[in-house]
Enzyme design. Structure first.
Site, short mmCIF file in Angstrom:
data_model
loop_
_atom_site.label_atom_id
_atom_site.label_comp_id
_atom_site.label_asym_id
_atom_site.label_seq_id
_atom_site.Cartn_x
_atom_site.Cartn_y
_atom_site.Cartn_z
N ASP A 81 2.36 -2.39 -21.91
CA ASP A 81 1.46 -2.53 -23.06
C ASP A 81 1.58 -3.93 -23.66
OD1 ASP A 81 3.90 -2.19 -24.25
OD2 ASP A 81 3.31 -0.53 -25.55
N SER A 82 2.45 -4.77 -23.08
CA SER A 82 2.46 -6.20 -23.42
C SER A 82 1.09 -6.80 -23.15
CB SER A 82 3.53 -6.94 -22.60
OG SER A 82 3.37 -6.67 -21.23
N ASP A 134 3.00 1.98 -18.88
CA ASP A 134 3.47 2.26 -20.24
C ASP A 134 2.59 3.30 -20.92
OD1 ASP A 134 5.72 0.94 -21.17
OD2 ASP A 134 4.65 -0.92 -21.57
N LYS A 188 6.34 5.04 -18.46
CA LYS A 188 7.45 4.52 -19.27
C LYS A 188 7.20 4.88 -20.73
CE LYS A 188 8.20 -0.13 -19.89
NZ LYS A 188 8.04 -0.36 -21.34
N GLU A 239 15.91 -3.45 -23.14
CA GLU A 239 15.34 -4.73 -23.60
C GLU A 239 16.20 -5.29 -24.73
OE1 GLU A 239 11.14 -4.75 -24.42
OE2 GLU A 239 11.22 -6.77 -25.29
O1 KIV Z 1 5.14 -3.87 -22.04
C1 KIV Z 1 5.93 -4.55 -21.37
O2 KIV Z 1 5.57 -5.53 -20.73
C2 KIV Z 1 7.33 -4.17 -21.36
C3 KIV Z 1 8.32 -5.19 -20.88
C4 KIV Z 1 8.59 -6.18 -21.94
C5 KIV Z 1 9.56 -4.59 -20.38
O3 KIV Z 1 7.68 -3.10 -21.77
#
Ligand code: KIV
Length: 266
Positions: free
Chosen positions: A45-46, A84, A112, A181
């Site tokens: 979700d980044s 995510d 995740k 993290e």
């Molecule tokens: O959303 C994402 O990219 C993440 C990474 C920072 C591990 O959860």
């Protein structure tokens, strides 16, 4: 079926071979990264920050995630696709199950979730229904407003004890993978040794079973210009993006990344 599976990741841990994970949001990068041998493509979700330009991951929706999971899935050459569950998509067990099913139907092989031991019931119910789960502990960006910023987690002994207990409880609930993290290097290593499932780190030192970076960060691309301490720019010295991704895979596998300076102390 991808070439990388929960069992192949488990055997990499047992052999002591480091696991490589990169965030990925589209078909072309999925093709390049999986072709370079990245074992896990994380549709994180980044994407709310690096693709959509938000200042946090909170605005990202399940529909956004499903769109990018489907895109990644079309370009993938055998990596495990990890998706995510975005902010509040796991607000109740029913929503967790329905939203995870949407992401699996879009092409994910594992979901995740950010949280702690309170996720145990969701992890158990998802796993029982055929959805492997990676649990994201430590700095959990979806709770940035509760944490008061993006800060290293687990520096205090009580916090560290809690995180170790959470990891063990979630493994017992059926978690297939743990992601840590921004956790002190020593604590991340202790958690990695305490559980049988693969532990992947970002800003968690070199003692975990594998590493993940945000794709844009490791290519030296940033809107804010701020670079987190745990990031290395793999474009340096490389002629093109595929070479930079190859260099990332090689550096994780030969243990040259992360170096001591990429980690945090308690
Ligand atoms: O959303 C994402 O990219 C993440 C990474 C920072 C591990 O959860």
């Amino acid at each position: 079926m991808p070439v990388t599976t929960v069992t192949s990741l488990q055997s990499l841990k047992q052999k002591g071979e480091k696991i490589t994970m990169l965030t990925c949001y589209d078909a072309t990068f999925a093709h390049v990264a999986s072709g370079a041998g990245v074992e896990v493509l994380l549709v994180g979700d980044s994407l709310g920050m690096v693709l959509q330009g938000h200042d946090s991951t909170l605005p990202v929706t399940v529909a956004d995630m499903a769109y990018h999971v489907a895109s990644v899935s079309r370009g993938n050459q055998g990596a495990l696709v990890l998706a995510d569950l975005p902010f509040m998509a796991n607000a109740s067990i029913e929503q967790t199950l329905l939203n995870s099913a949407t992401l699996m139907r879009a092409g994910a092989h594992m979901v995740k979730v950010e949280g702690a031991a309170w996720l145990a019931d969701s992890v158990r119910q998802l796993t029982d229904r055929g959805i492997p789960v990676c649990v994201h502990l430590g700095l959990t960006p979806q709770t940035v407003n509760v944490m008061g910023g993006y800060k290293v987690q687990g520096r205090l002994e009580a916090q560290a004890r809690q995180m170790r207990a959470d990891a063990i409880a979630l493994e017992q609930a059926g978690a297939a993978m743990i992601l840590l993290e921004c956790v002190p290097t020593e604590l991340a290593q202790e958690i990695t040794q305490a559980v049988q499932v693969p532990v992947i780190g970002i800003g968690a030192g070199s003692g975990t079973d594998g590493q993940v970076l945000v794709l844009h960060d490791m290519l030296g691309l940033s809107i804010s210009g701020r670079v987190a301490r745990f990031v290395r720019n793999f474009m340096v010295g490389q002629p093109d993006i595929p070479s930079a991704i190859n260099a990332y895979v090689a550096a994780v596998k030969d243990l040259s990344f992360p170096a001591l300076e990429h980690g945090f102390q308690a």
